[in-house]
Design an enzyme around this catalytic site. Structure first.
Site, short mmCIF file in Angstrom:
data_model
loop_
_atom_site.label_atom_id
_atom_site.label_comp_id
_atom_site.label_asym_id
_atom_site.label_seq_id
_atom_site.Cartn_x
_atom_site.Cartn_y
_atom_site.Cartn_z
N THR A 182 0.71 -1.10 0.06
CA THR A 182 0.04 -0.01 -0.01
C THR A 182 0.88 1.10 0.16
O THR A 182 1.89 1.20 0.51
CB THR A 182 -1.05 -0.05 1.30
OG1 THR A 182 -1.74 -1.20 0.96
CG2 THR A 182 -1.59 1.16 1.51
N ARG A 210 -13.30 -8.61 -1.31
CA ARG A 210 -12.15 -8.25 0.16
C ARG A 210 -12.14 -6.53 0.13
O ARG A 210 -11.44 -6.23 -0.98
CB ARG A 210 -11.32 -9.24 0.33
CG ARG A 210 -10.32 -8.98 1.43
CD ARG A 210 -9.34 -8.13 1.22
NE ARG A 210 -8.31 -7.99 2.31
CZ ARG A 210 -7.44 -6.96 2.55
NH1 ARG A 210 -7.13 -6.39 1.50
NH2 ARG A 210 -6.75 -7.25 3.59
N GLY A 212 -9.83 -4.00 2.47
CA GLY A 212 -9.07 -3.79 3.42
C GLY A 212 -9.18 -2.71 4.31
O GLY A 212 -10.22 -2.17 4.16
N ASP A 213 -8.38 -2.36 5.15
CA ASP A 213 -8.38 -1.15 6.19
C ASP A 213 -8.23 0.12 5.69
O ASP A 213 -8.54 1.20 5.69
CB ASP A 213 -7.14 -1.24 7.27
CG ASP A 213 -5.96 -1.33 6.66
OD1 ASP A 213 -5.60 -1.96 5.68
OD2 ASP A 213 -4.89 -0.68 6.97
N THR A 233 -0.18 0.91 6.60
CA THR A 233 0.12 -0.20 5.61
C THR A 233 0.47 -1.45 6.76
O THR A 233 1.01 -1.33 7.58
CB THR A 233 1.24 0.00 4.84
OG1 THR A 233 1.28 -1.13 4.21
CG2 THR A 233 2.34 0.60 5.57
N GLY A 234 -0.28 -2.80 6.18
CA GLY A 234 0.05 -3.93 6.93
C GLY A 234 -1.34 -4.68 6.80
O GLY A 234 -1.97 -4.59 5.92
N1 ASP Z 1 -3.59 -2.91 4.43
C1 ASP Z 1 -3.47 -3.22 3.11
C2 ASP Z 1 -4.81 -4.10 3.09
O1 ASP Z 1 -4.91 -4.95 3.92
C3 ASP Z 1 -2.33 -3.95 2.41
C4 ASP Z 1 -1.09 -3.23 2.55
O2 ASP Z 1 -1.02 -2.26 3.49
O3 ASP Z 1 -0.48 -3.40 1.81
O4 ASP Z 1 -5.39 -4.21 1.78
#
Ligand code: ASP
Length: 316
Positions: A182, A210, A212-213, A233-234
């Site tokens: 991200t 799906r 994400g956050d 990010t995570g």
């Molecule tokens: N947080 C992002 C997600 O879960 C992934 C990422 O940070 O690379 O979609």
């Protein structure tokens, strides 16, 4: 004089120097510098923090090395579905989009939602229809094709491994370098207004729409002049459950913590929840912080007090 600052990230995870070639390392640093320069130029000219974070994220989305926009990962169906959010800490206005396809710069679309809709969060086909209505630039599927993302997906597509299954060795190996990708930016402008923006392709082989956050206000992205602007990010599922970005804001607002203390507290908590990753932050005084609980994060910052940093590994 009010201090202005910009911090950007290009994802965090198991990013180790021994896995990197000098050329690739240079390419990542160049990509980070370009995005930092674009966003910082906006601040230097007296532009708003919202425009600065948008300008930085657009450059990262256009860079195939990062998992957002052009470099987005493949879903189970072999396409790209992108999420993004932007928030203005001065007005608390926000714009989010999720599961959009063929949008060249998802952060532009999120900004359109913030500025030109009565809503905060649009998803799927409705978000794509809004992109067309607003004249946001679209691209054909092949614009988003990149061989290394395709290879990552090809090795996973016949399996059910679409999430970060830490017990699955093959997935672990595959995603070791590129676990999270991200991109995001936070800024404090010359008026002391702060903003945050985050954009992602999500996770390789994700399915069932799906999300994400990243586009969830308060989880992956949050900004409030009274406290902080945060971009995360995570492992998104954990960041959603932890309401990570807003938790930093709460610790500052209700417990009087500094930006750094609050971010460290939340990132430590995420680690206890097995939520690998990190976040970048800024407050309305222009203070900045970058905190991770993993091996590395592509990151860079610049501030009008002369601070300038570009880093990949460790917490240096
Ligand atoms: N947080 C992002 C997600 O879960 C992934 C990422 O940070 O690379 O979609």
């Amino acid at each position: 004089m009010q201090r202005f600052s910009l911090v950007i990230h290009g994802g965090a995870g198991t990013i180790l120097k021994e896995d990197m070639t000098p050329d690739l390392e240079e390419a990542y640093q160049k990509g980070l510098n370009e995005a930092l320069d674009a966003g910082y130029a906006v601040l230097e000219e007296g532009g708003s923090s919202v425009n600065a974070v948008k300008a930085a994220v657009v450059i990262l989305e256009d860079n195939v090395l990062f998992n957002a926009g052009k470099g987005s990962v493949f879903t189970k169906k072999g396409v790209q579905e992108m999420d993004a959010a932007i928030m203005d800490g001065h007005t608390l206005d926000a714009g989010s989009i999720a599961g959009v396809r063929n949008v060249r710069n998802p952060i532009e679309l999120a900004t359109e939602v913030l500025r030109n809709s009565n809503h905060v969060f649009l998803s799927g086909k409705g978000a794509n229809d809004f992109a067309i209505k607003q004249g946001v630039k679209l691209e054909p599927d092949d614009f988003f094709f990149s061989q290394f993302r395709y290879d990552q997906w090809k090795a996973l597509r016949d399996s059910d491994n679409y999430s970060l299954d830490h017990t699955h060795q093959r997935l672990e190996e595959l995603m070791r370098d590129k676990k999270f990708g991200t991109v995001g930016a936070v800024a404090c402008d010359v008026d002391g207004h702060i903003a945050a923006a985050t954009s992602t392709g999500g996770m390789t082989n994700k399915k069932y729409g799906r999300i994400g956050d990243t586009p969830i206000i308060g989880s992956g992205t949050y900004a409030n002049n009274a406290t902080c602007a945060i971009s995360c990010t995570g492992h998104g599922e954990i960041f959603i459950r932890a309401v990570a970005a807003y938790d930093v804001s709460c610790l500052m607002e209700y417990k009087g913590m500094s930006l750094q203390q609050a971010m460290q507290t939340v990132v430590d908590k995420l680690r206890r929840m097995e939520g690998e990753g990190g976040m970048i932050g800024v407050d309305a005084a222009g203070n900045t912080a970058m905190v991770i609980n993993c091996a590395g994060m592509y990151r860079a910052m610049r501030s009008s007090n002369g601070e300038h940093f570009v880093g990949i590994y460790g917490t240096e």
